[in-house]
Design an enzyme around this catalytic site. Structure first.
Site, PDB file in Angstrom:
ATOM      1  CB  CYS A 114      -0.884  -0.020   1.248  1.00  0.00           C
ATOM      2  SG  CYS A 114      -1.943   1.430   1.408  1.00  0.00           S
ATOM      3  CG  HIS A 160      -5.718  -2.362  -1.105  1.00  0.00           C
ATOM      4  ND1 HIS A 160      -4.623  -3.012  -0.571  1.00  0.00           N
ATOM      5  CD2 HIS A 160      -5.470  -1.033  -0.936  1.00  0.00           C
ATOM      6  CE1 HIS A 160      -3.774  -2.110  -0.109  1.00  0.00           C
ATOM      7  NE2 HIS A 160      -4.248  -0.905  -0.312  1.00  0.00           N
ATOM      8  CD  GLU A 161      -6.977   1.335  -3.781  1.00  0.00           C
ATOM      9  OE1 GLU A 161      -7.007   2.388  -3.106  1.00  0.00           O
ATOM     10  OE2 GLU A 161      -5.948   0.651  -3.904  1.00  0.00           O
ATOM     11  CG  HIS A 174      -7.276   2.818   1.386  1.00  0.00           C
ATOM     12  ND1 HIS A 174      -6.426   3.027   2.443  1.00  0.00           N
ATOM     13  CD2 HIS A 174      -6.538   2.186   0.443  1.00  0.00           C
ATOM     14  CE1 HIS A 174      -5.221   2.557   2.141  1.00  0.00           C
ATOM     15  NE2 HIS A 174      -5.264   2.030   0.936  1.00  0.00           N
TER      16      HIS A 174
END
Ligand SMILES: [Zn+2]
Length: 185
Positions: free
Chosen positions: A112, A156-157, A160
């Site tokens: 990341c 993953h995004e 966030h």
């Protein structure tokens, strides 16, 4: 080539652990420009000469809180090779509509741009997801199905936007513990 180099925010900063707020107007031109710059930044970051010259790491995804903006949008730019080609997205207010029971993970773990030192271990993800969002690059609402690697990038995004990081999902005691039935990519 863009000359935009974003100031990256790291996992010791509160913005990275913030639950981001929905974007009020996904069609806002100013937001559109920003999201496009994020996509271009990712594309440039994958050029080793540009990345080295600008002291940035290569990335395939970038979420708003990583550049200090606590709102729900992210950019993806990834080359999936001969079969998949280049995939790029600038997604605003993304929502997960569907996930598979089947799981997958990257065999070498994830990285990341907001985590300075890679954390080893399997990060279990859904093998398949369906996401609805406003895509700035398309200028319209889209429904996207992703399988495997791009599905991992999306998750993953999306993480966030809720203040989660990939290493939150890694087994604390045994990072490389085998997970039954998981597909390694
Ligand atoms: Zn990240």
């Amino acid at each position: 080539m863009a000359d935009k180099v974003f100031k990256m925010h790291f996992d010791d900063e509160p913005v990275i652990r913030t639950i981001c707020a929905p974007v009020a107007d996904p069609t806002d031109p100013q937001l559109g420009r920003l999201v496009k710059e994020m996509v271009q930044y990712l594309k440039d970051s994958q050029d080793p000469a540009w990345a080295k010259g600008n002291h940035v790491r290569a990335g395939v995804g970038l979420a708003a809180p990583q550049i200090g903006d606590p709102r729900r949008f992210f950019a993806v730019y990834v080359d999936l090779g001969k079969k998949g080609g280049i995939k790029e997205y600038g997604l605003v207010n993304p929502v997960i509509l569907k996930t598979s029971v089947r799981q997958c993970c990257l065999s070498e773990g994830e990285g990341c741009l907001s985590v300075a030192k890679d954390r080893p271990g399997y990060v279990p993800r859904y093998y398949r997801i369906t996401v609805k969002a406003y895509d700035v690059l398309e200028g319209r609402e889209v429904t996207i199905n992703q399988v495997g690697y791009p599905a991992i990038i999306f998750q993953h995004e999306l993480d966030h936007l809720d203040g989660h990081l990939y290493y939150d999902h890694i087994d604390k005691i045994d990072p490389w513990k085998e997970i039954a039935g998981i597909t390694k990519i």
